[in-house]
Design an enzyme around this catalytic site. Structure first.
Site, mmCIF file in Angstrom:
data_model
loop_
_atom_site.group_PDB
_atom_site.id
_atom_site.type_symbol
_atom_site.label_atom_id
_atom_site.label_comp_id
_atom_site.label_asym_id
_atom_site.label_seq_id
_atom_site.Cartn_x
_atom_site.Cartn_y
_atom_site.Cartn_z
ATOM 1 N N CYS A 84 1.213 -1.115 0.048
ATOM 2 C CA CYS A 84 -0.029 -0.052 0.700
ATOM 3 C C CYS A 84 1.021 0.951 -0.036
ATOM 4 C CB CYS A 84 -0.509 -0.221 0.955
ATOM 5 S SG CYS A 84 -1.787 1.073 1.028
ATOM 6 N N GLU A 118 -1.740 -7.952 4.426
ATOM 7 C CA GLU A 118 -1.338 -8.639 5.764
ATOM 8 C C GLU A 118 -3.032 -8.824 5.679
ATOM 9 O OE1 GLU A 118 -1.396 -5.704 4.031
ATOM 10 O OE2 GLU A 118 -2.175 -4.322 5.322
ATOM 11 N N HIS A 132 -3.601 -5.419 0.020
ATOM 12 C CA HIS A 132 -3.994 -5.522 1.342
ATOM 13 C C HIS A 132 -2.946 -7.480 1.451
ATOM 14 C CE1 HIS A 132 -3.373 -1.729 2.779
ATOM 15 N NE2 HIS A 132 -4.474 -1.113 2.370
#
Ligand code: MN
Length: 240
Positions: free
Chosen positions: A108, A214, A212
């Site tokens: 990001c 994660e 993203h």
């Protein structure tokens, strides 16, 4: 194989005068076989060199908008909160990490910082500067849900890693790559034409994505493959 050490850049909560961390960054790295260590954002040059020596790779995490002064633009009224100290530390770290051929993975804000550090520019406020029907800034849980698709550039290492032509990704970004930095190569483009993944060819593993992983690694094999490729590259570098 020694467990690679990944230096993780902390997020910043300016109002609370705090660093903070999303567990997903740490857990995804741990599950991929690394030891993640959160770094400070204030390091004098000797400390930065010590961090470079200690870490086999660095994870550039999400966060505030990048200060447009970094790429020579006037700050738009629609630019979000910035964190100049973090920008400066990350720019210095990217510089030295590239010289030392460390593995780097940007997420990001990480793709945005990498692009700016290498001479590119950003859209300061996507909704007003980039007409599109795609919502790149999804709000509300679940954070792993697919927001839009990206097309992988054929024969790119990302395409080779994932083995698919298109990929559904989550999306929670206010800014995005505008002018691509010299030297960076695009590996994925959103359905409305934004750069969503890049790499620096010829370097050690230097990759960055606008989405993203994660958030999505528990449910999405492609996200896990990204972290695994990064950690493996960091481990290979540590054996040099
Ligand atoms: Mn997006």
């Amino acid at each position: 194989m020694n467990q690679p050490v990944i230096g993780v850049l902390p997020l910043v909560d300016i109002a609370r005068e705090s660093y903070w961390m999303l567990p997903g960054y740490m857990l995804a790295l741990s599950q991929a076989g690394a030891l993640p260590l959160m770094l400070p954002l204030e390091m004098d040059p000797p400390s930065l060199e010590r961090a470079l020596a200690l870490c086999d790779g660095f994870l550039l995490t999400g966060g505030q908008d990048v200060d447009p002064a970094r790429y020579g633009a006037a700050k738009s009224s629609r630019c979000g909160e910035i964190s100049s100290g973090r920008d400066a530390l990350e720019a210095a770290l990217i510089d030295r990490a590239l010289q030392e051929r460390k593995a780097l993975f940007g997420i990001c804000r990480g793709i945005q910082m990498l692009n700016v550090a290498l001479g590119g520019t950003l859209y300061q406020d996507l909704p007003s500067e980039y007409a599109s029907n795609v919502n790149h800034s999804v709000t509300g849980r679940p954070w792993d849900r697919v927001a839009h698709r990206v097309e992988l550039v054929g024969a790119s290492p990302l395409h080779q890693l994932l083995g698919v032509q298109t990929l559904g990704v989550n999306s929670r970004h206010h800014q995005a790559v505008k002018d691509l930095a010299p030297g960076l190569e695009v590996m994925a483009i959103s359905e409305d034409g934004l750069v969503e993944a890049v790499r620096l060819p010829g370097a050690a593993f230097v990759w960055a994505v606008q989405w993203h992983p994660e958030y999505s690694y528990p449910t999405d094999a492609a996200s896990r493959k990204l972290f695994a490729a990064f950690v493996q590259a960091a481990a290979a570098g540590s054996r040099r």
